[in-house]
Design an enzyme around this catalytic site. Sequence first.
Site, short mmCIF file in Angstrom:
data_model
loop_
_atom_site.label_atom_id
_atom_site.label_comp_id
_atom_site.label_asym_id
_atom_site.label_seq_id
_atom_site.Cartn_x
_atom_site.Cartn_y
_atom_site.Cartn_z
N LEU A 1 -5.67 0.22 -3.02
CA LEU A 1 -4.26 0.32 -3.40
C LEU A 1 -3.92 -0.70 -4.48
CD1 LEU A 1 -2.25 0.68 -0.08
CD2 LEU A 1 -1.93 2.06 -2.13
N ARG B 1 -16.38 -15.78 4.74
CA ARG B 1 -17.63 -16.56 4.67
C ARG B 1 -17.62 -17.61 5.77
NH1 ARG B 1 -15.12 -15.66 0.14
NH2 ARG B 1 -16.16 -14.28 -1.35
C1 HEM Z 1 -10.87 -6.27 -8.47
C2 HEM Z 1 -10.26 -6.46 -7.31
C3 HEM Z 1 -10.39 -5.52 -6.15
C4 HEM Z 1 -11.48 -4.83 -5.72
C5 HEM Z 1 -12.87 -4.80 -6.34
C6 HEM Z 1 -11.07 -4.08 -4.54
C7 HEM Z 1 -11.89 -3.24 -3.82
C8 HEM Z 1 -11.47 -2.43 -2.79
C9 HEM Z 1 -12.30 -1.47 -2.11
C10 HEM Z 1 -13.77 -1.23 -2.41
C11 HEM Z 1 -11.54 -0.85 -1.19
C12 HEM Z 1 -11.98 0.28 -0.25
C13 HEM Z 1 -12.25 -0.22 1.15
C14 HEM Z 1 -12.88 0.84 2.01
O1 HEM Z 1 -13.00 2.00 1.62
O2 HEM Z 1 -13.29 0.50 3.16
C15 HEM Z 1 -10.23 -1.42 -1.24
C16 HEM Z 1 -9.16 -1.06 -0.44
C17 HEM Z 1 -7.95 -1.70 -0.44
N1 HEM Z 1 -7.53 -2.67 -1.33
FE1 HEM Z 1 -8.59 -3.44 -2.86
N2 HEM Z 1 -9.77 -4.37 -4.26
C18 HEM Z 1 -9.29 -5.24 -5.21
C19 HEM Z 1 -8.02 -5.77 -5.30
C20 HEM Z 1 -7.02 -5.55 -4.38
C21 HEM Z 1 -5.74 -6.21 -4.39
C22 HEM Z 1 -5.30 -7.25 -5.43
C23 HEM Z 1 -5.03 -5.72 -3.33
C24 HEM Z 1 -3.64 -6.05 -2.83
C25 HEM Z 1 -2.83 -6.91 -3.31
C26 HEM Z 1 -5.86 -4.74 -2.67
C27 HEM Z 1 -5.49 -4.01 -1.58
C28 HEM Z 1 -6.26 -3.05 -0.96
C29 HEM Z 1 -5.81 -2.28 0.18
C30 HEM Z 1 -4.46 -2.38 0.89
C31 HEM Z 1 -6.88 -1.43 0.52
C32 HEM Z 1 -6.92 -0.44 1.70
C33 HEM Z 1 -6.45 0.92 1.27
C34 HEM Z 1 -6.51 1.93 2.42
O3 HEM Z 1 -7.14 1.68 3.43
O4 HEM Z 1 -5.91 3.00 2.28
N3 HEM Z 1 -7.06 -4.67 -3.33
N4 HEM Z 1 -10.19 -2.39 -2.24
#
Ligand code: HEM
Length: 390
Positions: free
Chosen positions: A343, A164
């Site tokens: 992840l 932001r």
């Molecule tokens: C409710 C909480 C969360 C939501 C709604 C969320 C949502 C998302 C979404 C929509 C993506 C897909 C991105 C894309 O396709 O361009 C994503 C990817 C990812 N998220 Fe989350 N996330 C959350 C929590 C977290 C947390 C706590 C972590 C790590 C500590 C995390 C790590 C990642 C990583 C590393 C990716 C990339 C995976 C890849 O490219 O293979 N996320 N997340």
Amino acid sequence: MAGDTLRFDRNDPERARDPRGLYKLLRDHAPVMNMEEGPRPGTLVSRYEDVLEVLRHPEIFSSNDDAIDIGQKRPMIPLQLDPPEQTKFRKLMAPLFAPKVVDALESQTRRLTVELIDRVAEKGACNFHDAIAEPLPSTVFLQLLGLPVARAAEFIALKDGIIRPPAETEAERRSAVLGTGEKIYAVLEEVVAERVEERRDDFISGFLDSEVDGERLTPQDVVDIGYLFFLAGLDTVTASLDCILAYLAQHPKARASLVEDPTLIPNAIEELLRFETPVTAVPRIATEDTEMAGCPIARGTRVNVMLGAANTDDRLVNEADEVDFHREVNKHLAFGAGAHRCLGSHLARMELRVVLEEWHARVPDYSVAPGVELDYSAGLRQVENLELVW
Ligand code: HEM
């Protein structure tokens, strides 16, 4: 109307508060829409099956370095790599987020949650964003990654500076995120260098000992993973807690059903992640000239994949505009889909469940403080002024 141009204000606060009307308008009238004007022209994709199609075809809709510009100097790993290279990194990162690893974190997460709630429970009022939604996931995440929790406020400000940025124009935004990005790299480079010297029990040390195809990750790879984690781990659970509590504060019957039967909480989390979709959209870039729903998409076009619009589409669930904690099937896309599906979803779900359980056991009946108009940020939907009373 596919391919037509429709005008709307990206920064309209009413739309950020409740984007579902716009989602419906897009799905019904311009499911694939070119935005030729504005700071970042591109194409919006809003229907459930089209969103899935984009997410499942990274060879045509890449999430490479051009898809998003959030101050990164090099591609963020694994988000800005495409398969098969991305798959190699996913394989080594997935075990760190496995359900049994997350289960082991639950008791300490619960302790911290109770501690934070106890600080405000007797007061009868708090800003939930400041008191719980921001400190809880930030502390859990910083401990996990291996960054000093004592510097949480500084890191949250840096993350906000990227997500932001205080900027009126695209040029101002770019310069702001580049400057903030430099500071995040400096933090990560310092901590990675320390762990190169001496390992600890944290993700950064774990990554330094990991191998892809028989080769160790370099310190630079670990910094590039850290940059993504910094942004993904510090914002998303906070935004989700804000959205979920804001909904429950305004819907007493839904809230009472959770207090009466806490076993409904996991289902309620899925339903509110679907309905609120805190991460409203993810970016992709077309790698070739293509077409969707009759709308041409030229190579190099930025494609805005509208997860929130897909999640409130009747093609996903019946009566998608209704919140129903008893849905049996709910394949929402709040965590994305395909190669880059989140992840951190197990970790996020555990944190959300623990907070909802402990909060409602102590503060069962609450509402938004009189006179407060909740202010949702666009894109990633945080509610910084989540003033509650009970
Ligand atoms: C409710 C909480 C969360 C939501 C709604 C969320 C949502 C998302 C979404 C929509 C993506 C897909 C991105 C894309 O396709 O361009 C994503 C990817 C990812 N998220 Fe989350 N996330 C959350 C929590 C977290 C947390 C706590 C972590 C790590 C500590 C995390 C790590 C990642 C990583 C590393 C990716 C990339 C995976 C890849 O490219 O293979 N996320 N997340």
